[in-house]
Design a protein around this motif. Structure first.
Motif, PDB file in Angstrom:
ATOM      1  N   GLN A  53       0.676  -1.362   0.182  1.00 39.78           N
ATOM      2  CA  GLN A  53       0.131  -0.030  -0.157  1.00 39.78           C
ATOM      3  C   GLN A  53       0.902   1.228   0.147  1.00 39.78           C
ATOM      4  O   GLN A  53       1.893   1.279   0.336  1.00 39.78           O
ATOM      5  N   ASP A  54       0.349   2.372  -0.584  1.00 40.85           N
ATOM      6  CA  ASP A  54       1.073   3.680  -0.593  1.00 40.85           C
ATOM      7  C   ASP A  54       1.391   4.056   0.888  1.00 40.85           C
ATOM      8  O   ASP A  54       0.636   3.770   1.826  1.00 40.85           O
ATOM      9  N   LEU A  55       2.350   4.866   1.021  1.00 38.86           N
ATOM     10  CA  LEU A  55       2.835   5.177   2.169  1.00 38.86           C
ATOM     11  C   LEU A  55       1.879   6.005   2.973  1.00 38.86           C
ATOM     12  O   LEU A  55       1.753   5.969   4.338  1.00 38.86           O
ATOM     13  N   ASP A  56       1.223   6.793   2.318  1.00 36.11           N
ATOM     14  CA  ASP A  56       0.197   7.851   3.021  1.00 36.11           C
ATOM     15  C   ASP A  56      -0.972   7.046   3.780  1.00 36.11           C
ATOM     16  O   ASP A  56      -1.638   7.595   4.428  1.00 36.11           O
ATOM     17  N   LYS A  57      -1.049   5.736   3.576  1.00 39.07           N
ATOM     18  CA  LYS A  57      -2.217   4.938   3.793  1.00 39.07           C
ATOM     19  C   LYS A  57      -1.788   4.544   5.454  1.00 39.07           C
ATOM     20  O   LYS A  57      -2.675   4.269   6.095  1.00 39.07           O
ATOM     21  N   PHE A  58      -0.520   4.677   5.814  1.00 42.14           N
ATOM     22  CA  PHE A  58      -0.085   4.145   7.213  1.00 42.14           C
ATOM     23  C   PHE A  58      -0.128   5.359   8.167  1.00 42.14           C
ATOM     24  O   PHE A  58       0.451   5.316   9.349  1.00 42.14           O
ATOM     25  N   GLY A  59      -0.545   6.614   7.545  1.00 39.16           N
ATOM     26  CA  GLY A  59      -0.558   7.777   8.282  1.00 39.16           C
ATOM     27  C   GLY A  59      -1.836   7.915   9.440  1.00 39.16           C
ATOM     28  O   GLY A  59      -2.799   7.415   8.858  1.00 39.16           O
ATOM     29  N   GLY A  60      -1.658   8.846  10.253  1.00 38.06           N
ATOM     30  CA  GLY A  60      -3.256   9.460  10.770  1.00 38.06           C
ATOM     31  C   GLY A  60      -3.567   8.870  12.067  1.00 38.06           C
ATOM     32  O   GLY A  60      -3.354   9.414  13.196  1.00 38.06           O
ATOM     33  N   ALA A  61      -3.707   7.613  12.156  1.00 38.93           N
ATOM     34  CA  ALA A  61      -4.512   7.070  13.529  1.00 38.93           C
ATOM     35  C   ALA A  61      -3.221   6.805  14.447  1.00 38.93           C
ATOM     36  O   ALA A  61      -2.101   6.561  14.329  1.00 38.93           O
ATOM     37  N   ALA A  62      -3.661   7.409  15.604  1.00 35.89           N
ATOM     38  CA  ALA A  62      -2.514   6.907  16.787  1.00 35.89           C
ATOM     39  C   ALA A  62      -2.760   5.545  17.240  1.00 35.89           C
ATOM     40  O   ALA A  62      -3.838   5.059  17.420  1.00 35.89           O
ATOM     41  N   LEU A  63      -1.752   4.979  17.755  1.00 36.99           N
ATOM     42  CA  LEU A  63      -1.778   3.438  17.849  1.00 36.99           C
ATOM     43  C   LEU A  63      -1.150   2.922  19.076  1.00 36.99           C
ATOM     44  O   LEU A  63      -0.323   3.713  19.457  1.00 36.99           O
ATOM     45  N   HIS A  64      -1.588   1.812  19.537  1.00 39.37           N
ATOM     46  CA  HIS A  64      -1.000   1.309  20.890  1.00 39.37           C
ATOM     47  C   HIS A  64       0.156   0.299  20.600  1.00 39.37           C
ATOM     48  O   HIS A  64       1.312   0.083  21.208  1.00 39.37           O
ATOM     49  N   ARG A  65      -0.124  -0.502  19.451  1.00 41.19           N
ATOM     50  CA  ARG A  65       1.137  -1.323  18.879  1.00 41.19           C
ATOM     51  C   ARG A  65       0.971  -1.543  17.511  1.00 41.19           C
ATOM     52  O   ARG A  65      -0.086  -1.515  16.787  1.00 41.19           O
ATOM     53  N   VAL A  66       2.024  -1.768  16.727  1.00 39.48           N
ATOM     54  CA  VAL A  66       2.236  -2.012  15.229  1.00 39.48           C
ATOM     55  C   VAL A  66       2.994  -3.380  15.234  1.00 39.48           C
ATOM     56  O   VAL A  66       4.079  -3.393  15.848  1.00 39.48           O
ATOM     57  N   HIS A  67       2.374  -4.502  14.611  1.00 37.73           N
ATOM     58  CA  HIS A  67       2.980  -5.687  14.499  1.00 37.73           C
ATOM     59  C   HIS A  67       3.267  -5.810  13.093  1.00 37.73           C
ATOM     60  O   HIS A  67       2.377  -5.981  12.226  1.00 37.73           O
ATOM     61  N   TYR A  68       4.565  -6.181  12.686  1.00 34.11           N
ATOM     62  CA  TYR A  68       4.943  -6.377  11.426  1.00 34.11           C
ATOM     63  C   TYR A  68       5.205  -7.749  11.327  1.00 34.11           C
ATOM     64  O   TYR A  68       6.052  -8.575  11.867  1.00 34.11           O
ATOM     65  N   ASP A  69       4.571  -8.694  10.301  1.00 41.06           N
ATOM     66  CA  ASP A  69       4.656  -9.903   9.869  1.00 41.06           C
ATOM     67  C   ASP A  69       5.839 -10.062   8.753  1.00 41.06           C
ATOM     68  O   ASP A  69       5.250  -9.715   7.566  1.00 41.06           O
ATOM     69  N   GLU A  70       6.919 -10.060   9.090  1.00 40.31           N
ATOM     70  CA  GLU A  70       7.818  -9.727   8.161  1.00 40.31           C
ATOM     71  C   GLU A  70       8.421  -8.542   8.118  1.00 40.31           C
ATOM     72  O   GLU A  70       7.827  -7.447   8.467  1.00 40.31           O
ATOM     73  N   GLU A  71       9.723  -8.296   7.528  1.00 43.73           N
ATOM     74  CA  GLU A  71      10.619  -6.978   7.790  1.00 43.73           C
ATOM     75  C   GLU A  71       9.802  -6.099   6.759  1.00 43.73           C
ATOM     76  O   GLU A  71       9.631  -6.342   5.686  1.00 43.73           O
ATOM     77  N   PRO A  72       9.521  -4.992   7.255  1.00 43.93           N
ATOM     78  CA  PRO A  72       8.858  -3.721   6.637  1.00 43.93           C
ATOM     79  C   PRO A  72       9.827  -2.893   5.870  1.00 43.93           C
ATOM     80  O   PRO A  72      11.174  -2.767   6.343  1.00 43.93           O
ATOM     81  N   PRO A  73       9.490  -2.153   4.740  1.00 47.06           N
ATOM     82  CA  PRO A  73      10.431  -1.251   4.192  1.00 47.06           C
ATOM     83  C   PRO A  73      10.476  -0.006   5.375  1.00 47.06           C
ATOM     84  O   PRO A  73       9.710   0.125   6.068  1.00 47.06           O
TER      85      PRO A  73
END
Length: 245
Positions: A53-73
Motif C-alpha cells: 500500500q502507498d505510504l500515506d495509507k499508514f498515517g493518521g491514527a494513533a496506535l498502541h502497537r504495530v505488529h510487522y509480519d516480516e520485515e517492513p520497508p
C-alpha cells in the motif's frame, strides 16, 4: 493481501480470538471488509495493512502497537513509528531476515549482539526449535539452499547476500568440457552493456535436463557499441548462430 492476510493471518486470528469478545459475537459482524478493520466489544480494533500500500495509507491514527509480519520497508516503519507517540506504543517484528544487512540489522540485531541494545528484546529462533516440523521435509526443503539463505531461513540469522550471485559455485562441479552446441538447441544471448565498467555478453542454451549451459562469453573494457557488435559477430561466425536484432 488475499493470500497472506486472509489465508494465514485471519485463519489464525479466528482460532485465537474468543467470539464473545468480537462486536456482534462473530467475525462476519466484527470485520469491516471495506476498512479492513476488526472491532472488539471493549473498543479495541485491529487495522490490517500490507507493505504494497502507498505510504500515506499508514498515517493518521494513533496506535498502541504495530505488529510487522516480516520485515517492513524502512519508510513504512518510520511512518508507523510516528503513530505510536500518543500512547507510548510498542512494535513487534516477527520475521525471517531475507533482505541481508538491512536497517533491521543496524538498528536491532547488531546492537543486540554487541550487548548495547536498549529498550528492545531480540529472540532468535531456529527451525529446529519447532518440534512440530517434520525432519525429512526440513531436509528436503533446505537441501537446495545456499549457505547464506540456509542461515537466514533456518536459523533466523542476518547474512550478507553480496558477492557471487551463485555463492555455491564450484569449478569442479559447474564447469564441464567444451562441446558442440546441439543443433536443435535454442541459443540465448544476454548483454550487460557498459563502457567504463565493461560490457559483457554470454551465450547459453538449455540442455535436455533443463540445465543452463553457458558456452561462450566476451568482455569489452572501454569499447564502443561498434566494438561490442564486432565481438558478437565473431562469436556468431564461430558457432554458426545468429543473434536477432
Amino acid at each position: 493481501f488475499i493470500s497472506t492476510m486472509e489465508g494465514v493471518i485471519f485463519h489464525k486470528l479466528r482460532e485465537w480470538v474468543p467470539r464473545g469478545q468480537l462486536v456482534g459475537d462473530s467475525w462476519a459482524k466484527a470485520y469491516d471488509k471495506q476498512r479492513r478493520r476488526l472491532s472488539f466489544k471493549n473498543g479495541s480494533w485491529f487495522d490490517f495493512m500490507t507493505f504494497e500500500q502507498d505510504l500515506d495509507k499508514f498515517g493518521g491514527a494513533a496506535l498502541h502497537r504495530v505488529h510487522y509480519d516480516e520485515e517492513p520497508p524502512g519508510a513504512i516503519r518510520r511512518e508507523c513509528l510516528m503513530r505510536l507517540i500518543d500512547f507510548g506504543g510498542d512494535e513487534l517484528f516477527s520475521m525471517t531476515p531475507l533482505h541481508g544487512m538491512s536497517w533491521c540489522f543496524d538498528e536491532f540485531f547488531d546492537p543486540w549482539e554487541r550487548g548495547v541494545l536498549r529498550d528492545a528484546a531480540v529472540v532468535v529462533v531456529d527451525m529446529d526449535d519447532n518440534p512440530h516440523l517434520d525432519a525429512k521435509t526440513k531436509l528436503r526443503v533446505l537441501a537446495g539452499l545456499s549457505e547464506e539463505e540456509r542461515a537466514a531461513r533456518k536459523s533466523g540469522r542476518f547474512v550478507h547476500f553480496a558477492g557471487l550471485v551463485y555463492g555455491e559455485f564450484r569449478r569442479g562441479v559447474h564447469v564441464v568440457p567444451e562441446g558442440p552446441v546441439p543443433s536443435n538447441a535454442t541459443v540465448v544471448a544476454a548483454i550487460d552493456p557498459g563502457m567504463r565498467h565493461m560490457a559483457a555478453v554470454v551465450w547459453a542454451y538449455l540442455g535436455l535436463d533443463d540445465d543452463l549451459v553457458v558456452f561462450e562469453e566476451v568482455a569489452v573494457q572501454g569499447g564502443t557499441i561498434r566494438d561490442v557488435c564486432k565481438q558478437i559477430k565473431q562469436v556468431e561466425l564461430k558457432h554458426g548462430s545468429k543473434t536477432e536484432d
